[in-house]
Write a protein that holds these residues in place. Structure first.
Motif, PDB file in Angstrom:
ATOM      1  N   GLY A  96       0.798  -1.225   0.000  1.00  0.00           N
ATOM      2  CA  GLY A  96       0.000   0.000   0.000  1.00  0.00           C
ATOM      3  C   GLY A  96       0.828   1.270   0.000  1.00  0.00           C
ATOM      4  O   GLY A  96       2.058   1.234  -0.071  1.00  0.00           O
ATOM      5  N   CYS A  97       0.148   2.411   0.056  1.00  0.00           N
ATOM      6  CA  CYS A  97       0.845   3.693   0.025  1.00  0.00           C
ATOM      7  C   CYS A  97      -0.015   4.767   0.683  1.00  0.00           C
ATOM      8  O   CYS A  97      -1.220   4.833   0.455  1.00  0.00           O
ATOM      9  N   ASN A  98       0.635   5.591   1.496  1.00  0.00           N
ATOM     10  CA  ASN A  98      -0.081   6.676   2.180  1.00  0.00           C
ATOM     11  C   ASN A  98       0.048   8.016   1.473  1.00  0.00           C
ATOM     12  O   ASN A  98      -0.427   9.022   1.997  1.00  0.00           O
ATOM     13  N   HIS A  99       0.761   8.052   0.317  1.00  0.00           N
ATOM     14  CA  HIS A  99       1.057   9.377  -0.229  1.00  0.00           C
ATOM     15  C   HIS A  99      -0.117  10.075  -0.903  1.00  0.00           C
ATOM     16  O   HIS A  99      -0.155  11.296  -0.958  1.00  0.00           O
ATOM     17  N   CYS A 100      -1.059   9.291  -1.434  1.00  0.00           N
ATOM     18  CA  CYS A 100      -2.259   9.909  -2.020  1.00  0.00           C
ATOM     19  C   CYS A 100      -1.959  10.958  -3.085  1.00  0.00           C
ATOM     20  O   CYS A 100      -2.495  12.084  -3.036  1.00  0.00           O
ATOM     21  N   CYS A 101      -1.078  10.633  -4.039  1.00  0.00           N
ATOM     22  CA  CYS A 101      -0.915  11.495  -5.216  1.00  0.00           C
ATOM     23  C   CYS A 101      -2.280  11.512  -5.913  1.00  0.00           C
ATOM     24  O   CYS A 101      -2.942  10.470  -5.992  1.00  0.00           O
ATOM     25  N   THR A 102      -2.675  12.684  -6.420  1.00  0.00           N
ATOM     26  CA  THR A 102      -4.077  12.824  -6.846  1.00  0.00           C
ATOM     27  C   THR A 102      -4.418  12.026  -8.102  1.00  0.00           C
ATOM     28  O   THR A 102      -5.583  11.869  -8.432  1.00  0.00           O
ATOM     29  N   TYR A 103      -3.387  11.542  -8.838  1.00  0.00           N
ATOM     30  CA  TYR A 103      -3.656  10.783 -10.066  1.00  0.00           C
ATOM     31  C   TYR A 103      -3.674   9.281  -9.823  1.00  0.00           C
ATOM     32  O   TYR A 103      -3.995   8.510 -10.718  1.00  0.00           O
ATOM     33  N   CYS A 104      -3.316   8.828  -8.629  1.00  0.00           N
ATOM     34  CA  CYS A 104      -2.899   7.432  -8.463  1.00  0.00           C
ATOM     35  C   CYS A 104      -3.961   6.564  -7.796  1.00  0.00           C
ATOM     36  O   CYS A 104      -4.512   6.915  -6.745  1.00  0.00           O
ATOM     37  N   ILE A 105      -4.180   5.421  -8.394  1.00  0.00           N
ATOM     38  CA  ILE A 105      -5.216   4.493  -7.912  1.00  0.00           C
ATOM     39  C   ILE A 105      -4.676   3.537  -6.834  1.00  0.00           C
ATOM     40  O   ILE A 105      -5.439   2.859  -6.154  1.00  0.00           O
ATOM     41  N   GLY A 125       8.428  -2.018  -2.721  1.00  0.00           N
ATOM     42  CA  GLY A 125       7.337  -1.342  -2.022  1.00  0.00           C
ATOM     43  C   GLY A 125       6.901  -0.170  -2.866  1.00  0.00           C
ATOM     44  O   GLY A 125       7.716   0.391  -3.611  1.00  0.00           O
ATOM     45  N   GLN A 126       5.642   0.222  -2.767  1.00  0.00           N
ATOM     46  CA  GLN A 126       5.169   1.392  -3.527  1.00  0.00           C
ATOM     47  C   GLN A 126       5.898   2.632  -3.042  1.00  0.00           C
ATOM     48  O   GLN A 126       6.091   3.581  -3.774  1.00  0.00           O
ATOM     49  N   ASN A 127       6.278   2.602  -1.774  1.00  0.00           N
ATOM     50  CA  ASN A 127       6.957   3.742  -1.160  1.00  0.00           C
ATOM     51  C   ASN A 127       8.106   3.150  -0.348  1.00  0.00           C
ATOM     52  O   ASN A 127       8.200   3.323   0.861  1.00  0.00           O
ATOM     53  N   ASN A 170      -0.388  16.654  -5.634  1.00  0.00           N
ATOM     54  CA  ASN A 170      -0.197  16.381  -4.206  1.00  0.00           C
ATOM     55  C   ASN A 170       1.129  15.656  -3.954  1.00  0.00           C
ATOM     56  O   ASN A 170       1.200  14.678  -3.209  1.00  0.00           O
ATOM     57  N   ARG A 171       2.157  16.160  -4.614  1.00  0.00           N
ATOM     58  CA  ARG A 171       3.522  15.707  -4.330  1.00  0.00           C
ATOM     59  C   ARG A 171       4.251  16.950  -3.811  1.00  0.00           C
ATOM     60  O   ARG A 171       4.918  17.655  -4.570  1.00  0.00           O
ATOM     61  N   PRO A 172       4.134  17.198  -2.502  1.00  0.00           N
ATOM     62  CA  PRO A 172       4.543  18.507  -1.993  1.00  0.00           C
ATOM     63  C   PRO A 172       6.033  18.624  -1.671  1.00  0.00           C
ATOM     64  O   PRO A 172       6.394  18.942  -0.559  1.00  0.00           O
TER      65      PRO A 172
HETATM   66 FE1  SF4 Z   1       1.943   6.256  -3.699  1.00  0.00          FE
HETATM   67 FE2  SF4 Z   1       3.539   6.252  -5.857  1.00  0.00          FE
HETATM   68 FE3  SF4 Z   1       0.854   6.221  -6.148  1.00  0.00          FE
HETATM   69 FE4  SF4 Z   1       2.040   8.444  -5.239  1.00  0.00          FE
HETATM   70  S1  SF4 Z   1       2.347   7.486  -7.297  1.00  0.00           S
HETATM   71  S2  SF4 Z   1       0.179   7.453  -4.376  1.00  0.00           S
HETATM   72  S3  SF4 Z   1       3.742   7.595  -4.044  1.00  0.00           S
HETATM   73  S4  SF4 Z   1       2.099   4.604  -5.232  1.00  0.00           S
END
Ligand code: SF4
Ligand code: 5AD
Length: 423
Positions: free
Chosen positions: A137-146, A181-183, A260-262
């Motif tokens: 999983g991932c907590n970053h929540c980029c606005t384009y990412c599923i 890992g995603q992150n 949302n990549r600050p």
């Molecule tokens: Fe997470 Fe990468 Fe998706 Fe951003 S692009 S929400 S860092 S998996």
């Protein structure tokens, strides 16, 4: 991550008496392991399912696992009524249930956290490169990412479990460990009894102690999680490869904010500089998205600019693709397809130029490379350099192929290197 998931599914089915086959019409069970990051990938899955249902044995079970399964859920059964199973990326260990009850429909897209890691059997023999997931999983929540939707919130696996997997891989044939890992560089595990916090740098240090492991890498990194302990380890640990995937996505501060990549561009450049001081031969790769909602010509030029500055190698660029469950899909100023295509062509062509220049700069150098196997003709062996370039050498005559060799690079083009083994 999908390579790892595929290997674990294959191991699980081996234990149930199945063998892998490349011939679709021979298969008793057909599993599409899927990625939902871009729309095209999802569309491809459904057209492949259409083809499979026509071609497969009537008795064969077929279904989807992974992120498209989680994205579409039960609606996949509406699109393909004879589909047998739909299992999300954290529930594919439930697959044997369909073997017990082949006449039912199996749907499970729950986010079960780390459960699958405890349930799945270990591979008996590791490939030379062992992919070891350290988080889900991932907590970053980029606005384009599923991904935060399909794989859920970020969870780091216990340190001892990862080391156990790493030792098992080392004892059964692995020469290279790739932590996944995603992150990945956000890995953080607190041992509840001792209170000790483990980071990715601790995993690398512990893994480097294993005699049979010769190369270590990790992917994919988030820029601001590149902490000093991790940067330092590039200086101190020679087994860590001098190559890092650290996606910037865009060179425009405006677009990064909307994504949302600050992080600031200056900070990103600063991190690259620190990495270069720690390891002067390090090379960086990136992923880029072009045509994000609201991206102007000027924003795009700034992306070209950052690519020129960092001189990325081995990079990927994508046209922005609106995904369900994401904020960017609802943004108003979506970019027309033709503009996205033109920007992608320009960026791609420049990234290819950078790759060619880097490949050419390797001619005359000697690199330690890891064997990937013979090419299609059987006349050549394909190796991977420390920078993940493909290097092709003539297959040895009447001699076993060595797994890890020193190769002198003799020739290069955009896609690959040629070389000769010198030991
Ligand atoms: Fe997470 Fe990468 Fe998706 Fe951003 S692009 S929400 S860092 S998996
Ligand atoms: N559209 C285009 N590319 C995307 N990626 C993630 N989501 C999208 C999207 N909606 C790209 C990012 C990421 C890579 C795995 O896929 O560049 O780093």
């Amino acid at each position: 991550m999908n390579v790892y998931d595929g290997q674990r599914i294959a191991t699980m089915l081996n234990k149930h008496g199945f063998e892998q086959t490349d011939i679709l019409t021979d298969a008793d069970i057909i599993i599409l392991n899927t990625c939902a990051v871009r729309e095209k990938a999802t569309n491809k899955v459904f057209s492949a399912l259409g083809r499979i249902r026509q071609a497969k044995k009537p008795s064969a079970l077929f279904g989807i696992v992974g992120c498209v399964a989680r994205e579409t859920g039960g609606t996949a059964f509406k699109r393909i009524p004879d589909l047998n199973f739909v299992l999300g990326p954290q529930s594919y260990h439930k697959l044997p249930e369909i073997l017990k009850n082949p006449d039912t429909k199996l749907l499970n897209i729950d986010l079960t956290g780390l459960e699958k890691f405890d349930e799945l059997p270990q591979m008996e023999k590791s490939p030379a490169v062992a992919y070891i997931p350290i988080q889900e999983g991932c907590n970053h929540c980029c606005t384009y990412c599923i991904v935060p939707y399909t794989r859920g919130r970020e969870l780091s696996r216990p340190f001892e479990d990862i080391i156990k997997d790493t030792i098992h891989a080392a004892n059964t044939g692995a020469l290279e460990i790739c932590f996944l890992g995603q992150n990945v560089n956000g890995y953080k595990y607190t041992d509840e009894t001792t209170g000790k916090i483990y980071r990715l740098s601790d995993l690398i240090k512990e893994t480097a102690k294993l005699e049979s492991i010769k190369r270590i890498r990790f992917t994919s990194s988030y820029p601001t999680e590149m902490t000093d302990d991790l940067i330092d380890i590039f200086k101190t640990e020679p087994k860590l490869l001098p190559f890092l995937n650290m996606p910037i996505q865009s060179g425009s501060q405006n677009v990064l904010t909307k994504m949302n990549r600050p992080y600031s561009l200056d900070l990103y450049i600063d991190i690259v500089d620190k990495l270069k001081s720690a390891r002067p031969d390090i090379q960086i790769s990136s992923d880029f998205i072009v045509g994000f909602p609201g991206e102007t010509d000027q924003d795009f030029e700034q992306t070209m600019e950052i690519a020129r500055k960092i001189k990325y190698i081995n990079s990927y660029s994508f046209k922005y693709s609106p995904r369900p469950h994401t904020a960017a899909a609802l943004m108003k100023d979506q970019i027309p397809e033709a503009i996205k295509a033109a920007r992608l062509a320009k960026l791609d062509s420049y990234l290819n130029e950078l790759q060619r220049a880097f490949n050419e700069s390797c001619v005359g150098k000697t690199m330690e490379c890891l064997c990937e196997g013979p090419d299609k003709t059987g006349n050549h062996i394909v190796y991977r350099t420390p920078y993940m370039q493909q290097c092709i050498v003539d297959a040895p005559k009447d001699m076993p192929v060595k797994q890890l060799v020193k190769i002198r690079i003799t020739d290069a083009n955009k896609a690959s290197l040629r070389g000769e083994v010198i030991n």
